[in-house]
Scaffold this motif. Structure first.
Motif, PDB file in Angstrom:
ATOM      1  N   LYS A  30      17.356 -34.909  34.014  1.00 55.88           N
ATOM      2  CA  LYS A  30      15.996 -35.306  34.383  1.00 55.88           C
ATOM      3  C   LYS A  30      14.969 -34.750  33.408  1.00 55.88           C
ATOM      4  O   LYS A  30      13.971 -35.411  33.093  1.00 55.88           O
ATOM      5  CB  LYS A  30      15.669 -34.836  35.799  1.00 55.88           C
ATOM      6  N   ALA A  31      15.225 -33.544  32.895  1.00 53.19           N
ATOM      7  CA  ALA A  31      14.292 -32.916  31.950  1.00 53.19           C
ATOM      8  C   ALA A  31      14.423 -33.479  30.542  1.00 53.19           C
ATOM      9  O   ALA A  31      13.636 -33.128  29.658  1.00 53.19           O
ATOM     10  CB  ALA A  31      14.517 -31.410  31.926  1.00 53.19           C
ATOM     11  N   GLY A  32      15.429 -34.326  30.318  1.00 45.24           N
ATOM     12  CA  GLY A  32      15.610 -34.922  28.998  1.00 45.24           C
ATOM     13  C   GLY A  32      16.365 -34.049  28.012  1.00 45.24           C
ATOM     14  O   GLY A  32      16.420 -34.363  26.819  1.00 45.24           O
ATOM     15  N   ARG A  33      16.980 -32.994  28.510  1.00 49.77           N
ATOM     16  CA  ARG A  33      17.728 -32.105  27.612  1.00 49.77           C
ATOM     17  C   ARG A  33      19.195 -32.508  27.483  1.00 49.77           C
ATOM     18  O   ARG A  33      19.906 -31.991  26.633  1.00 49.77           O
ATOM     19  CB  ARG A  33      17.640 -30.657  28.113  1.00 49.77           C
ATOM     20  N   LEU A  34      19.639 -33.399  28.362  1.00 50.07           N
ATOM     21  CA  LEU A  34      21.034 -33.837  28.333  1.00 50.07           C
ATOM     22  C   LEU A  34      21.014 -35.364  28.359  1.00 50.07           C
ATOM     23  O   LEU A  34      20.723 -35.986  29.376  1.00 50.07           O
ATOM     24  CB  LEU A  34      21.776 -33.278  29.554  1.00 50.07           C
ATOM     25  N   ARG A  35      21.310 -35.954  27.174  1.00 46.92           N
ATOM     26  CA  ARG A  35      21.172 -37.408  27.039  1.00 46.92           C
ATOM     27  C   ARG A  35      22.449 -38.104  26.579  1.00 46.92           C
ATOM     28  O   ARG A  35      22.604 -39.312  26.762  1.00 46.92           O
ATOM     29  CB  ARG A  35      20.049 -37.732  26.043  1.00 46.92           C
ATOM     30  N   ASP A  36      23.359 -37.364  25.964  1.00 44.37           N
ATOM     31  CA  ASP A  36      24.554 -37.994  25.404  1.00 44.37           C
ATOM     32  C   ASP A  36      25.668 -36.957  25.286  1.00 44.37           C
ATOM     33  O   ASP A  36      25.519 -35.814  25.720  1.00 44.37           O
ATOM     34  CB  ASP A  36      24.232 -38.613  24.034  1.00 44.37           C
ATOM     35  N   ALA A  37      26.781 -37.364  24.681  1.00 45.85           N
ATOM     36  CA  ALA A  37      27.940 -36.476  24.577  1.00 45.85           C
ATOM     37  C   ALA A  37      27.638 -35.247  23.729  1.00 45.85           C
ATOM     38  O   ALA A  37      28.131 -34.151  24.013  1.00 45.85           O
ATOM     39  CB  ALA A  37      29.126 -37.240  24.002  1.00 45.85           C
ATOM     40  N   ARG A  38      26.828 -35.412  22.711  1.00 45.47           N
ATOM     41  CA  ARG A  38      26.484 -34.260  21.873  1.00 45.47           C
ATOM     42  C   ARG A  38      25.691 -33.223  22.680  1.00 45.47           C
ATOM     43  O   ARG A  38      25.953 -32.020  22.588  1.00 45.47           O
ATOM     44  CB  ARG A  38      25.674 -34.720  20.667  1.00 45.47           C
ATOM     45  N   ASP A  39      24.724 -33.698  23.463  1.00 42.95           N
ATOM     46  CA  ASP A  39      23.971 -32.774  24.308  1.00 42.95           C
ATOM     47  C   ASP A  39      24.887 -32.119  25.343  1.00 42.95           C
ATOM     48  O   ASP A  39      24.744 -30.931  25.651  1.00 42.95           O
ATOM     49  CB  ASP A  39      22.851 -33.518  25.044  1.00 42.95           C
ATOM     50  N   LEU A  40      25.809 -32.906  25.885  1.00 41.58           N
ATOM     51  CA  LEU A  40      26.733 -32.370  26.884  1.00 41.58           C
ATOM     52  C   LEU A  40      27.557 -31.229  26.307  1.00 41.58           C
ATOM     53  O   LEU A  40      27.757 -30.202  26.971  1.00 41.58           O
ATOM     54  CB  LEU A  40      27.657 -33.475  27.391  1.00 41.58           C
ATOM     55  N   GLU A  41      28.012 -31.379  25.091  1.00 42.84           N
ATOM     56  CA  GLU A  41      28.805 -30.317  24.470  1.00 42.84           C
ATOM     57  C   GLU A  41      27.997 -29.038  24.328  1.00 42.84           C
ATOM     58  O   GLU A  41      28.480 -27.940  24.629  1.00 42.84           O
ATOM     59  CB  GLU A  41      29.336 -30.777  23.109  1.00 42.84           C
ATOM     60  N   GLY A  42      26.752 -29.165  23.889  1.00 44.51           N
ATOM     61  CA  GLY A  42      25.899 -27.984  23.761  1.00 44.51           C
ATOM     62  C   GLY A  42      25.605 -27.347  25.115  1.00 44.51           C
ATOM     63  O   GLY A  42      25.602 -26.114  25.252  1.00 44.51           O
ATOM     64  N   PHE A  43      25.354 -28.194  26.102  1.00 46.93           N
ATOM     65  CA  PHE A  43      25.069 -27.695  27.451  1.00 46.93           C
ATOM     66  C   PHE A  43      26.275 -26.930  27.997  1.00 46.93           C
ATOM     67  O   PHE A  43      26.141 -25.821  28.523  1.00 46.93           O
ATOM     68  CB  PHE A  43      24.726 -28.874  28.361  1.00 46.93           C
ATOM     69  N   CYS A  44      27.453 -27.520  27.874  1.00 42.65           N
ATOM     70  CA  CYS A  44      28.662 -26.875  28.377  1.00 42.65           C
ATOM     71  C   CYS A  44      28.969 -25.587  27.624  1.00 42.65           C
ATOM     72  O   CYS A  44      29.382 -24.586  28.227  1.00 42.65           O
ATOM     73  CB  CYS A  44      29.840 -27.838  28.281  1.00 42.65           C
ATOM     74  N   ARG A  45      28.767 -25.599  26.327  1.00 43.10           N
ATOM     75  CA  ARG A  45      29.028 -24.385  25.541  1.00 43.10           C
ATOM     76  C   ARG A  45      28.093 -23.255  25.982  1.00 43.10           C
ATOM     77  O   ARG A  45      28.518 -22.095  26.106  1.00 43.10           O
ATOM     78  CB  ARG A  45      28.848 -24.681  24.049  1.00 43.10           C
ATOM     79  N   GLY A  46      26.848 -23.588  26.223  1.00 38.10           N
ATOM     80  CA  GLY A  46      25.911 -22.570  26.689  1.00 38.10           C
ATOM     81  C   GLY A  46      26.316 -21.995  28.033  1.00 38.10           C
ATOM     82  O   GLY A  46      26.282 -20.774  28.242  1.00 38.10           O
ATOM     83  N   ARG A  47      26.702 -22.858  28.964  1.00 36.69           N
ATOM     84  CA  ARG A  47      27.158 -22.376  30.279  1.00 36.69           C
ATOM     85  C   ARG A  47      28.407 -21.508  30.143  1.00 36.69           C
ATOM     86  O   ARG A  47      28.532 -20.464  30.793  1.00 36.69           O
ATOM     87  CB  ARG A  47      27.481 -23.570  31.193  1.00 36.69           C
TER      88      ARG A  47
END
Length: 226
Positions: A30-47
């Motif tokens: 919703k915040a626009g920080r997760l839009r595609d597979a590349r963003d998903l990888e960064g998000f998951c790595r951070g978690r």
């Protein structure tokens, strides 16, 4: 030790309620920080390297036989967001019901009596792993995988992401999953050997996840519980 038990515990179909949670992915979309597979990888790595490491170490310590009450207090201290604390206890309550059916054990019974409203999920998972004959690193692997698997599955629903791409993200993160699980298990062993207690366990955090969890909890309409 049985690897089959590890597969059962780590299976996304294990009825512990995880499928209803996005791990913060819904708020990030919703915040626009997760839009595609590349963003998903960064998000998951951070978690994985923050809250994932912390939770994996708690689970490993529980699997090692550390005092669950002390671990639950440590989990509270490492979870600043009231919304995430409530989520962790809700998931813990659901997991212990499934675990007691799958692997009946006095330690699971004692944990259920001590925390009728639910202990933190990593503490329950580690105790369940112990009841299933698994070790600390097995428990840490379960948590590490869950840390990234939940958001990846949620992203498929939230973004209409190609499930092949989401799975490829998890595959690329596999070496880091192994690393985090090993670090978590080693931290649990070191804490036990040094008698340093829970203070020696990792306390990495992700403040943005805490903030967005509080915001997400106020939404009147949402696809995921967290």
């Amino acid at each position: 030790m049985t690897r089959a038990a590890l597969l059962v515990l780590a299976d996304g179909r294990f009825p512990a309620g995880g499928h209803a949670h996005s791990g913060g992915a819904e708020a990030a979309v919703k915040a626009g920080r997760l839009r595609d597979a590349r963003d998903l990888e960064g998000f998951c790595r951070g978690r994985l390297h923050t809250t994932g490491l912390t939770s994996a170490a708690l689970a490993a310590a529980a699997a090692h036989g550390h005092d669950p009450a002390a671990l639950d207090r440590a989990a509270d201290a490492r979870t600043p967001s009231p919304a995430l604390r409530a989520t962790a206890r809700r998931l813990g309550r659901q997991m212990i019901r499934a675990a007691r059916t799958a692997w009946p054990h006095p330690e699971l019974d004692a944990l259920a009596r001590a925390f009728p409203r639910g202990a933190h999920q990593p503490v329950v998972l580690g105790t369940a792993a112990r009841a299933a004959g698994l070790g600390p690193e097995d428990a840490a692997h379960c948590v590490a995988y869950e840390t990234v698997g939940g958001p990846a599955t949620a992203a498929v629903r939230l973004l209409g992401l190609d499930p092949f791409q989401a799975t490829a993200v998890l595959a690329r993160l596999a070496p880091e999953l192994d690393l985090v699980a090993a670090r978590a298990a080693e931290a649990a062993r070191a804490a036990e050997a040094a008698r340093a207690g829970v203070d020696a366990l990792p306390a990495a955090s992700a403040p943005l996840l805490d903030i967005t969890a509080e915001q997400h909890a106020t939404w009147p309409v949402r696809l995921f519980a967290s």
